[in-house]
Design a protein around this motif. Sequence first.
Motif, PDB file in Angstrom:
ATOM      1  N   SER A 164       0.739  -1.043  -0.019  1.00 28.31           N
ATOM      2  CA  SER A 164      -0.209   0.094  -0.048  1.00 28.31           C
ATOM      3  C   SER A 164       0.713   1.212  -0.052  1.00 28.31           C
ATOM      4  O   SER A 164       2.285   1.165   0.321  1.00 28.31           O
ATOM      5  CB  SER A 164      -0.946  -0.219   1.166  1.00 28.31           C
TER       6      SER A 164
ATOM      7  N   GLY B  94       0.647   2.909 -13.695  1.00 29.67           N
ATOM      8  CA  GLY B  94       1.557   2.807 -12.611  1.00 29.67           C
ATOM      9  C   GLY B  94       2.924   3.271 -13.073  1.00 29.67           C
ATOM     10  O   GLY B  94       3.032   3.865 -14.153  1.00 29.67           O
TER      11      GLY B  94
ATOM     12  N   ALA C  12       4.822   8.252  -9.740  1.00 30.82           N
ATOM     13  CA  ALA C  12       5.455   7.036 -10.247  1.00 30.82           C
ATOM     14  C   ALA C  12       6.238   7.472 -11.700  1.00 30.82           C
ATOM     15  O   ALA C  12       5.560   8.031 -12.383  1.00 30.82           O
ATOM     16  CB  ALA C  12       3.963   6.152 -10.854  1.00 30.82           C
TER      17      ALA C  12
ATOM     18  N   TYR D 159       0.506   9.267  -7.348  1.00 33.30           N
ATOM     19  CA  TYR D 159      -0.678   8.724  -6.519  1.00 33.30           C
ATOM     20  C   TYR D 159      -0.744   9.634  -5.413  1.00 33.30           C
ATOM     21  O   TYR D 159       0.022  10.155  -4.626  1.00 33.30           O
ATOM     22  CB  TYR D 159      -0.166   7.441  -5.974  1.00 33.30           C
TER      23      TYR D 159
ATOM     24  N   VAL E 193       5.186  -0.675  -9.828  1.00 28.14           N
ATOM     25  CA  VAL E 193       3.828  -0.887  -9.310  1.00 28.14           C
ATOM     26  C   VAL E 193       2.880  -0.722 -10.330  1.00 28.14           C
ATOM     27  O   VAL E 193       2.880   0.060 -11.270  1.00 28.14           O
ATOM     28  CB  VAL E 193       3.651   0.088  -7.984  1.00 28.14           C
ATOM     29  N   ARG E 194       1.663  -1.120 -10.076  1.00 26.53           N
ATOM     30  CA  ARG E 194       0.559  -0.901 -11.015  1.00 26.53           C
ATOM     31  C   ARG E 194      -0.787  -1.023  -9.802  1.00 26.53           C
ATOM     32  O   ARG E 194      -0.779  -1.584  -8.968  1.00 26.53           O
ATOM     33  CB  ARG E 194       0.336  -1.973 -12.079  1.00 26.53           C
ATOM     34  N   ASP E 195      -1.599   0.128 -10.319  1.00 24.39           N
ATOM     35  CA  ASP E 195      -2.758   0.063  -9.480  1.00 24.39           C
ATOM     36  C   ASP E 195      -3.902  -0.614 -10.233  1.00 24.39           C
ATOM     37  O   ASP E 195      -3.853  -1.385 -11.088  1.00 24.39           O
ATOM     38  CB  ASP E 195      -3.333   1.713  -9.337  1.00 24.39           C
TER      39      ASP E 195
ATOM     40  N   LEU F 239      -1.388  -1.404  -3.902  1.00 29.56           N
ATOM     41  CA  LEU F 239      -0.659  -1.094  -5.408  1.00 29.56           C
ATOM     42  C   LEU F 239      -0.261  -2.661  -5.365  1.00 29.56           C
ATOM     43  O   LEU F 239       0.157  -3.330  -4.308  1.00 29.56           O
ATOM     44  CB  LEU F 239       0.383  -0.301  -5.474  1.00 29.56           C
ATOM     45  N   GLU F 240       0.019  -2.983  -6.587  1.00 28.26           N
ATOM     46  CA  GLU F 240       0.713  -4.626  -6.816  1.00 28.26           C
ATOM     47  C   GLU F 240       2.108  -4.308  -7.322  1.00 28.26           C
ATOM     48  O   GLU F 240       2.292  -3.662  -8.369  1.00 28.26           O
ATOM     49  CB  GLU F 240       0.009  -5.305  -7.765  1.00 28.26           C
TER      50      GLU F 240
END
Length: 164
Positions: free
Chosen positions: A37, A85, A45, A59, A78-80, A66-67
């Motif tokens: 998170s 991301g 980003a 962000y 990361v990607r949302d 987030l991944e």
Amino acid sequence: MIRKIGGFALSLLLLASVAVAEDRGPVTNLPLPRFVSMKAQEGNARRGPSLTHRIDWVYTRRNMPLEITAEHGHWRRVRDRDGAGGWVHYSLLSGVRTVLVEQDMLQLHLRADNDSPVTAILELGVIAQLGSCDKTWCELTAGGYGGWAPKTALWGVGPDETRE
């Protein structure tokens, strides 16, 4: 003949260890992909893993799940939930797990059962703290309320992920 079988077994073992290594981050040795998170209220980003790369996205929501899909030094790609991301400095991220509610008026239940009493109702887009998860349900906390919700209504937890 025995050497060939032994060599074949060794080759399989090496291939298996390479496959496992690809599922782990080269910096942290933690699983990839994995959910985290946003620790910061705001975070950039970037197009690449350094301050010299262009900012593609900002962000602005603390605790947003987030991944992490890749690692490089102090940077995490990361990607949302929407697939947007980039590269974020690791200091802006937290291991505290949160999820994004993807179903409007999501009912939280007292137990992991649709027939159990409803303890709260969450709106679409609410960020909740993630607790335990079984195969189909997760325990959530948001705004001082808690309960269980179907995993399919959440983003930020893997479909096969279980948590104690």
